[in-house]
Design an enzyme around this catalytic site. Sequence first.
Site, PDB file in Angstrom:
ATOM      1  CE1 TYR A 143      -3.427  -2.814   1.123  1.00 48.57           C
ATOM      2  CE2 TYR A 143      -4.607  -0.814   0.833  1.00 48.57           C
ATOM      3  CZ  TYR A 143      -4.538  -2.297   0.988  1.00 48.57           C
ATOM      4  OH  TYR A 143      -6.188  -2.465   0.752  1.00 48.57           O
ATOM      5  CE  LYS A 192       1.305 -18.490  -2.524  1.00 50.48           C
ATOM      6  NZ  LYS A 192       0.428 -19.714  -1.984  1.00 50.48           N
ATOM      7  CG  ASP A 225      -2.198 -20.406  -0.591  1.00 57.47           C
ATOM      8  OD1 ASP A 225      -1.676 -19.795   0.528  1.00 57.47           O
ATOM      9  OD2 ASP A 225      -1.785 -20.981  -1.809  1.00 57.47           O
ATOM     10  CG  ASP A 249      -7.849  -4.301   1.309  1.00 58.79           C
ATOM     11  OD1 ASP A 249      -9.156  -3.648   2.460  1.00 58.79           O
ATOM     12  OD2 ASP A 249      -8.226  -4.231   0.040  1.00 58.79           O
ATOM     13  CG  ASP A 253     -13.782  -7.225   2.783  1.00 56.63           C
ATOM     14  OD1 ASP A 253     -13.496  -5.780   3.852  1.00 56.63           O
ATOM     15  OD2 ASP A 253     -13.947  -6.643   1.307  1.00 56.63           O
TER      16      ASP A 253
END
Length: 357
Positions: A143, A192, A225, A249, A253
């Site tokens: 970001y 990751k 994942d 982020d 959600d």
Amino acid sequence: MREYNIAVLKGDGIGPEIVEEAIRVLDRAGEKFGFRLRYHYALLGGCAIDETGVPLPQETVDACKAADSTLLGAVGGPKWDGVPGDRRPEKGLLGIRGALGLFANLRPAVIFPELREASPLRPEIIGSGLDILVVRELTGGIYFGERGRRTVEGAEAAYDTEQYTVPEIERIARVAFQMARKRQKRVCSVDKANVLESSRLWRSVVARIGEEEFPDVALSHMYVDNCAMQLVRNPGQFDVIVTSNIFGDILSDEASMISGSIGMLASASLGAGKAGLYEPIHGSAPDIAGTGRANPLATILSAAMMLRYSLEEPEAAAAIEAAVSQALKTARTADIWTEGTRQVSCKEMGALVCEAL
Ligand code: IPM
Ligand code: MG
């Protein structure tokens, strides 16, 4: 009487409606628990672009810095889709997080017992409930990393950079471990690391902080994942999830939806000091702005978090949360409405919470 100064950024879309209800609830809580709140309104996002030409005017930064805490609605909308990337409403949001040094974003995903049937997950998956705290790094990573356009082998290309420094990882890890100590003492660090170098650094730093400073907290690591999958397969396995800005982020959600509605989830953004920024995790929902269909509960619950984390009024915070539960017993806004409950407007929901208080 205890007095607090609150910077209020209503923002765009449904922002003004939901913030208005949160303020009503805060005032009612103040009456009941013996404190007074003074509100200082400032512009952020699209409304700031319209008035001043920029999404984050300096006066807004100053107002937030001067306040004990900041309450935010939501920013953005199709009206500003055409403005260049560096001046979009969302840039204002990132700007204020950065300017206030709010590196830790706490996003609790809980299922209110009253809303169990609103979760898209089957009852046997939800089990006895769901109580996850996503701790999202908020002022670093892709970001805030270098980005731009360039030509690669004759073709136009764009790039964004994911970068984390050791101190950035250390401080967010500490927040997660400290939060876990007050909960079930389990942290799952999500990365990751099978692909990204920044994730490999992340993983080793979180592991070291856990070992050296929080041996009493159980730490596990998970690829992002897999985490996305585990959240819908067996969400009960998680207590605290700590992760980078972009993974947080996305996962927050997802976590919000399994709890019933994104219209229910609050968030706190904290820095080194006590002041924070409190906002619902949902967006500005321009499609329903002004229709009275917005759900003010995420903002009301964000105000409760503000009372708990920044203003040290834990009784008032708990009372608001209990009042929300109470209101949900009989009434629902459109997003969480089910057969057998009364469908109410944003305003009516705010009033019901005040009444229950
Ligand atoms: C959020 C939002 C923001 C983010 C957007 C609006 C910039 O999605 O708070 O989760 O990505 O941080
Ligand atoms: Mg988001």
